[in-house]
Write an enzyme that holds these catalytic residues in place. Structure first.
Site, PDB file in Angstrom:
ATOM      1  N   SER A  44      32.012 -32.292  55.740  1.00  0.00           N
ATOM      2  CA  SER A  44      32.061 -30.837  55.915  1.00  0.00           C
ATOM      3  C   SER A  44      33.486 -30.369  56.166  1.00  0.00           C
ATOM      4  O   SER A  44      33.735 -29.163  56.195  1.00  0.00           O
ATOM      5  CB  SER A  44      31.156 -30.413  57.081  1.00  0.00           C
ATOM      6  OG  SER A  44      31.446 -31.178  58.238  1.00  0.00           O
ATOM      7  N   ASP A  82      32.182 -40.083  57.535  1.00  0.00           N
ATOM      8  CA  ASP A  82      31.248 -39.764  56.451  1.00  0.00           C
ATOM      9  C   ASP A  82      31.786 -40.377  55.161  1.00  0.00           C
ATOM     10  O   ASP A  82      32.980 -40.247  54.862  1.00  0.00           O
ATOM     11  CB  ASP A  82      31.231 -38.238  56.278  1.00  0.00           C
ATOM     12  CG  ASP A  82      29.846 -37.685  56.097  1.00  0.00           C
ATOM     13  OD1 ASP A  82      28.881 -38.466  56.031  1.00  0.00           O
ATOM     14  OD2 ASP A  82      29.726 -36.444  56.055  1.00  0.00           O
ATOM     15  N   GLU A 181      18.329 -33.620  57.715  1.00  0.00           N
ATOM     16  CA  GLU A 181      18.900 -32.275  57.542  1.00  0.00           C
ATOM     17  C   GLU A 181      17.909 -31.323  56.867  1.00  0.00           C
ATOM     18  O   GLU A 181      17.303 -31.661  55.841  1.00  0.00           O
ATOM     19  CB  GLU A 181      20.209 -32.363  56.724  1.00  0.00           C
ATOM     20  CG  GLU A 181      20.833 -30.987  56.508  1.00  0.00           C
ATOM     21  CD  GLU A 181      22.302 -31.000  56.110  1.00  0.00           C
ATOM     22  OE1 GLU A 181      22.933 -32.074  56.110  1.00  0.00           O
ATOM     23  OE2 GLU A 181      22.816 -29.902  55.802  1.00  0.00           O
TER      24      GLU A 181
HETATM   25  O1  KIV Z   1      29.476 -33.493  56.967  1.00  0.00           O
HETATM   26  C1  KIV Z   1      28.824 -33.128  57.954  1.00  0.00           C
HETATM   27  O2  KIV Z   1      29.271 -32.352  58.792  1.00  0.00           O
HETATM   28  C2  KIV Z   1      27.467 -33.654  58.094  1.00  0.00           C
HETATM   29  C3  KIV Z   1      26.645 -33.162  59.240  1.00  0.00           C
HETATM   30  C4  KIV Z   1      26.223 -31.775  59.003  1.00  0.00           C
HETATM   31  C5  KIV Z   1      25.505 -34.045  59.557  1.00  0.00           C
HETATM   32  O3  KIV Z   1      27.047 -34.450  57.311  1.00  0.00           O
END
Ligand code: KIV
Length: 263
Positions: A44, A82, A181
């Site tokens: 994100s 991530d 989610e």
């Molecule tokens: O990238 C992100 O912020 C996420 C969260 C919303 C779980 O994957």
């Protein structure tokens, strides 16, 4: 520092788990000082930091860089990188190489990967190498093109069954946690009851073992209206705009610097 056993114990003790995203040194310091259990360097960052339309353009190098900044600010926190779009889909070898870079080069404790049973073999490979994995199912923003946009998942009974099946398979593959989610809370509850590993919800209601929010949403930093599931705990954007407007006025009116601010 907390570890994967801490989170499994928290689920057994029904102690809720907190996760927040952070992308830089100061945000990480703030999250650690607030006592958040897990800090996620989410893809994100594309929308919150880079001002992009969606998360697809994020690169491995960018997540490595932001993980380094977060590690510097949160030395004692469990931090998770991530895995960006196309950093794990090509083959297991490339997925493992990229996952390893987040741990070796920037100090991540684990990685998070969007995807269902189709990526089971990748999770087996990564956990087999000693890198803890958080799975992510339901609405998967990296799949917007195949999902036809940002849509709530698990509204139908047949969809709930698929989510539960995917969660069980991902648990079997070695994931130690699953992010759920954008789904109705009965769907998240069905998954939460089916698996032994903790579930962390975002837009998934009240019954998951923990909750995650995007830092900028939680502290009210963005100009756009947040999604319905977000709770804004502050309006820091307005506070910062007010502070900078006052600075501007003070300079224009020769109020700053005053005799208090000179050497
Ligand atoms: O990238 C992100 O912020 C996420 C969260 C919303 C779980 O994957």
């Amino acid at each position: 520092m907390k570890n994967i056993n801490t989170f499994s114990r928290m689920k057994s003790d029904k102690e809720k788990i907190t996760m927040i995203t952070a992308y830089d040194f100061v945000q990480a310091q703030i999250a650690e000082e607030a006592g958040i259990d897990i800090i996620l360097i989410g893809d994100s960052l594309a929308t919150t930091i880079q001002g992009k339309e969606n998360t697809l353009p994020v690169t491995v190098e960018e997540i490595i860089y932001h993980t380094e900044l977060v590690r510097r600010g949160a030395k004692n926190s469990f931090i998770v990188s991530d895995m960006p779009f196309m950093s794990y889909q090509i083959d297991e070898k490339e997925a493992l190489k990229n996952a390893g870079r987040f741990v070796k080069e920037s100090g991540a404790n684990a990685v998070k990967i969007e995807g269902g049973i189709n990526i089971k073999h990748i999770i087996e490979k990564i956990t087999g190498a000693g890198i803890p994995v958080i799975s992510h199912i339901g609405l998967m923003p990296q799949f917007i093109n195949t999902m036809g946009g940002y849509k709530v998942q698990g509204r139908l009974e047949s969809e709930i069954e698929k989510l539960v099946f995917a969660a069980l398979e991902l648990e079997k593959a070695g994931s130690f946690m699953i992010v759920l989610e954008a789904m109705p809370e009965n769907a998240a509850d069905a998954v939460q009851r089916a698996v032994k590993i903790p579930t962390i919800g975002i837009g998934a209601g009240r019954y998951t073992d923990g909750q995650v929010l995007v830092f900028h949403d939680a502290v009210g930093m963005l100009s756009s209206k947040p999604p319905k599931f977000v709770k804004k705990y502050a309006e820091t954007r307005n506070i910062m705009i007010k502070a900078l407007s006052e600075f501007k006025e003070d300079v224009k009116n020769n109020i700053f610097p005053s005799s208090d601010n000179i050497y």
